[in-house]
Design a protein around this motif. Structure first.
Motif, short mmCIF file in Angstrom:
data_model
loop_
_atom_site.label_atom_id
_atom_site.label_comp_id
_atom_site.label_asym_id
_atom_site.label_seq_id
_atom_site.Cartn_x
_atom_site.Cartn_y
_atom_site.Cartn_z
N THR A 16 -20.19 -29.99 61.31
CA THR A 16 -20.33 -28.57 61.54
C THR A 16 -21.80 -28.15 61.42
N ASN A 23 -28.07 -32.26 70.00
CA ASN A 23 -26.73 -31.70 70.04
C ASN A 23 -26.70 -30.37 70.82
N GLN A 27 -24.68 -29.63 74.24
CA GLN A 27 -23.75 -28.49 74.30
C GLN A 27 -24.09 -27.57 75.46
N ALA A 168 -16.90 -27.54 75.90
CA ALA A 168 -16.69 -28.51 74.82
C ALA A 168 -15.52 -29.44 75.15
N GLN A 196 -16.88 -29.70 67.37
CA GLN A 196 -17.44 -28.66 68.23
C GLN A 196 -16.35 -27.94 69.00
#
Length: 291
Positions: A16, A23, A27, A168, A196
């Motif tokens: 998290t 990352n 994303q 995601a 995610q």
């Protein structure tokens, strides 16, 4: 030597808090890909689309409310202009009949005077319809700029979260296709993407519920607005027709026994049309043979 035990919630907390640049880039890549799929109209996963069927129905209702309220606002403005124009023309006709009635000393003159007064009275009473219409227009505009705008902002936030969530899901699908359970790094990457997806779904579900509740409340508020304002307008309209019909009926009763008259109107030819006819007549005379 005692080692530290790693529990599932520790992994979830670690993934998290993964806010690395790599990352974030990954994303954003999958979010952009999902936005591109939506913009180009490409087919998405049917199960994912079916899960949002109730939300899409609420969005369709919201866009219908948004569109019809705008059309209603424009129609009210146009209706007020038409009422003013009709009242002005009716008043001018009444003044004309009164002026002509004063010049005519016969019974026809009396009829024209009485009818002219009735038309002037009707034109004044017709303007009273603008009061509830102005109030109606103000309420519709307030409803559009406050209630609909607030719901629209929530819908935009929800659409952003839906794009993040579906992006995601695409990311997790891509990772799962190359997943090897025996490799620790691939499992770690999969858990990171899975976390995610879980976070994105949590945000999306919250905004999804907010949108559905706001759209339901918006529909109920619009019904209350229309029922209240249309009832006021209907009452004013009925009073207008009662007054004008009573006046016209009184004139009709007072004219019983009078000799009926047939009135004819003369058409006034516009100046441009006169010039055009004169020009055509000159062409015709020039083409006549000379003897």
């Amino acid at each position: 030597m005692s080692g530290h035990k790693c529990y599932p919630w520790d992994l979830q907390d670690r993934y998290t808090q993964d806010k690395s640049v790599v990352n974030k880039m990954q994303q954003k890549y999958w979010e952009t890909k999902q936005a591109f799929i939506k913009a180009t109209g490409k087919k998405e996963d049917e199960h994912v689309v079916a899960s949002d069927a109730d939300l899409d129905a609420k969005l369709e209702l919201f866009h219908s409310i948004q569109r019809t309220c705008l059309d209603l606002s424009k129609a009210i403005v146009l209706y007020q202009k038409r009422i003013c124009f009709l009242s002005q023309e009716e008043n001018e006709l009444g003044k004309f009949l009164r002026s002509q009635g004063f010049q005519d000393k016969t019974r026809a003159g009396k009829m024209m005077q009485a009818t002219g007064k009735a038309l002037c009275f009707s034109s004044q009473q017709r303007l009273a319809l603008r009061n509830p219409l102005c109030r109606f227009h103000q309420e519709v505009e307030t409803f559009r700029h406050r209630a609909i705008s607030d719901t629209w902002l929530t819908v935009n936030r929800m659409e952003q979260c839906r794009t993040e969530y579906r992006g995601a899901l695409l990311w997790m699908k891509d990772v799962s296709q190359e997943l090897d359970p025996d490799l620790y790094k691939q499992m770690e990457k999969f858990r990171k993407v899975q976390t995610q997806v879980r976070l994105a779904k949590k945000s999306f579900d919250k905004l999804k519920m907010d949108v559905c509740q706001k759209v339901d409340l918006l529909g109920a508020s619009r019904c209350n607005l229309l029922s209240h304002m249309l009832a006021t307008y209907q009452t004013t309209l009925l009073h207008f027709w009662e007054k004008t019909s009573h006046t016209m009926a009184a004139i009709h009763e007072s004219f019983k026994g009078y000799q009926p008259y047939e009135f004819t109107t003369l058409k006034v030819i516009p100046l441009k049309e006169k010039k055009k006819k004169r020009k055509n007549w000159l062409k015709f005379t020039l083409k006549l043979p000379s003897f």
